[in-house]
Design an enzyme around this catalytic site. Structure first.
Site, PDB file in Angstrom:
ATOM      1  N   ARG A  23       0.890  -1.383  -0.076  1.00  0.00           N
ATOM      2  CA  ARG A  23       0.024  -0.068   0.016  1.00  0.00           C
ATOM      3  C   ARG A  23       1.071   1.162  -0.090  1.00  0.00           C
ATOM      4  O   ARG A  23       0.474   2.429   0.792  1.00  0.00           O
ATOM      5  CB  ARG A  23      -0.804   0.019   1.296  1.00  0.00           C
ATOM      6  N   ARG A  27      -3.930   6.701   0.076  1.00  0.00           N
ATOM      7  CA  ARG A  27      -4.447   7.750   0.578  1.00  0.00           C
ATOM      8  C   ARG A  27      -3.639   8.516   1.534  1.00  0.00           C
ATOM      9  O   ARG A  27      -3.850   9.470   2.088  1.00  0.00           O
ATOM     10  CB  ARG A  27      -5.783   7.245   1.391  1.00  0.00           C
ATOM     11  N   ARG A  36      -7.338  11.003  -6.756  1.00  0.00           N
ATOM     12  CA  ARG A  36      -8.440  10.082  -6.292  1.00  0.00           C
ATOM     13  C   ARG A  36      -9.672  10.958  -6.338  1.00  0.00           C
ATOM     14  O   ARG A  36     -10.878  10.630  -6.438  1.00  0.00           O
ATOM     15  CB  ARG A  36      -8.149   9.601  -5.106  1.00  0.00           C
ATOM     16  N   ASP A  73      -6.440  -3.611  -8.091  1.00  0.00           N
ATOM     17  CA  ASP A  73      -6.952  -3.985  -6.783  1.00  0.00           C
ATOM     18  C   ASP A  73      -7.436  -5.463  -7.101  1.00  0.00           C
ATOM     19  O   ASP A  73      -7.709  -5.909  -7.898  1.00  0.00           O
ATOM     20  CB  ASP A  73      -8.343  -3.284  -6.478  1.00  0.00           C
ATOM     21  N   TYR A 147     -14.524 -12.388  -0.619  1.00  0.00           N
ATOM     22  CA  TYR A 147     -15.100 -11.129  -0.849  1.00  0.00           C
ATOM     23  C   TYR A 147     -16.293 -11.498  -1.608  1.00  0.00           C
ATOM     24  O   TYR A 147     -17.418 -11.002  -1.450  1.00  0.00           O
ATOM     25  CB  TYR A 147     -14.199 -10.079  -1.562  1.00  0.00           C
TER      26      TYR A 147
END
Ligand code: 1CP
Length: 336
Positions: A23, A27, A36, A73, A147
């Site tokens: 990562r 952010r 973004r 992702d 998921y």
């Protein structure tokens, strides 16, 4: 220039070790947030090559890291299988759950939907600094299946485990679908210019012992085998998060060249098979905290791993509130 990351993945010890962070794009970086903010839809953001390439390069250029990791992702695979995937603001990913054979019948992998990822890889390779290697990646079948079945993130994966036991035909077929699509996706990334591949088994921690072989080792082994059939020299890193203590057996059973180690395992005590690299495992909380505590722990790790094939990384991803300056301090401490 020989890239240090690739040397280590051949089993060589390199000093100081190459460093990149899971990562590392995201952010915590203001330049990421700025891009973004202009993109309402996260999947579209991942599938826009000029934006994804820029975001991939941001941390590498800012911190002079030894690797870039493709900005994408793990949920692009369910998306390309035709499952509905969306990111609810502030809530993380949501998927329309698949829990029966009829749901699986509706899935067909579309390589064309992920073609923009291959374009991103080509653009990143063209602009990558000399020292940095480009890592492509995908989620491992079990992690992506959680998921797809649960319909969201989470930690206990009760529905997934129950289905694996009560409906083995469904579960094994979902594993087959994920092995095939993930293999095709990673091979396409290698064709496009990825120099190493990482398989994220982020939810290895929820797998019961009785399912370990069937849900983790065997599907991962099949993906690695398929990739190596087309790209025999492509280094592959597996990351069975929270099962770091099993790293040696995992490497032998799956055929990976390196194993990512979470921060719960003592990386310095692992006995790995000859030629297998380890990657990790500074706590992301220490990076968040920064300062002398972080630097001292980073130096302890580097010293203890000297002479072994070791890639410096975190035990999991950079946390969102992490000050970017801490990353610069960390890289300086590792290289000093
Ligand atoms: O709005 C945003 O900006 C979304 C935040 C975000 C980012 C930056 C998501 C949503 N995905 C990503 C990028 C990403 N995801 C990368 C490339 C960036 C980099 O590493 O530098 C990678 C490798 C991933 C992989 C990924 N996605 C994993 C495996 C790694 C891990 O963290 O364990 C997982 C589990 C995901 C699912 C996912 N995607 C996004 C979120 C918030 C999550 C986790 C949700 C959950 O906790 O279940």
């Amino acid at each position: 220039m020989v890239k240090k990351l690739l040397q280590v993945l051949k089993g060589e010890a390199v000093s100081p070790p190459p460093v990149w962070l899971m990562r590392q794009a995201g952010r915590y970086l203001p330049e990421y947030r700025a891009l973004r903010a202009k993109a309402p839809d996260f999947i579209r953001f991942c599938l826009t090559p000029d934006v994804a390439a820029e975001v991939t390069l941001q941390p590498v250029l800012r911190f002079d890291l030894d690797a870039a990791i493709l900005f994408a992702d793990i949920l692009l695979i369910p998306h390309a299988l035709g499952q509905k995937v969306w990111f609810a603001e502030g809530e993380g990913p949501r998927l329309e759950p698949v829990r029966d054979m009829a749901g699986l019948d509706a899935l067909t992998y579309s390589a064309a939907m992920l073609a923009p990822v291959m374009e991103t890889i080509k653009r990143v390779r063209a602009d990558l600094p000399e020292r940095a290697a480009l890592i492509g990646f995908a989620g491992a079948p079990w992690t992506v299946a959680t998921y797809m079945i649960e319909g969201m993130g989470g930690t206990d994966h009760g529905t997934t485990k129950a289905l694996a036991e009560k409906d083995p035909a469904f579960f094994d077929r979902l594993m087959d679908i994920l092995v095939e699509s993930t293999s095709a996706y990673l091979i396409a990334q290698a064709n496009a210019g990825a120099e190493a591949l990482q398989i994220f088994e982020s939810w290895a921690g929820s797998v019961p012992d009785a399912l370990w072989g069937r849900a983790v080792l065997e599907p991962t082994r099949r993906v690695v085998e398929a990739v190596k059939a087309k790209h025999p020299n492509m280094p592959v890193i597996g990351f069975p998060r929270l099962k770091g203590a099993l790293a040696s057996d995992y490497a032998k059973a799956t055929g990976v060249n390196g194993v990512g180690i979470d921060q719960m395992t003592d990386i310095t005590a692992l006995q790995m098979p000859r030629g297998i690299a380890v990657q990790g495992n500074l706590s992301p909380e220490l990076l968040l905290e920064g300062g002398e505590t972080m630097r001292a722990e980073a130096k302890r790790l580097v010293k203890a791993m000297t002479g072994k094939p070791f890639i410096f990384n975190l035990g999991h991803g950079v946390m969102q509130p992490t000050p970017p300056e801490h990353v610069a301090e960390l890289v300086a401490a590792i290289r000093s």
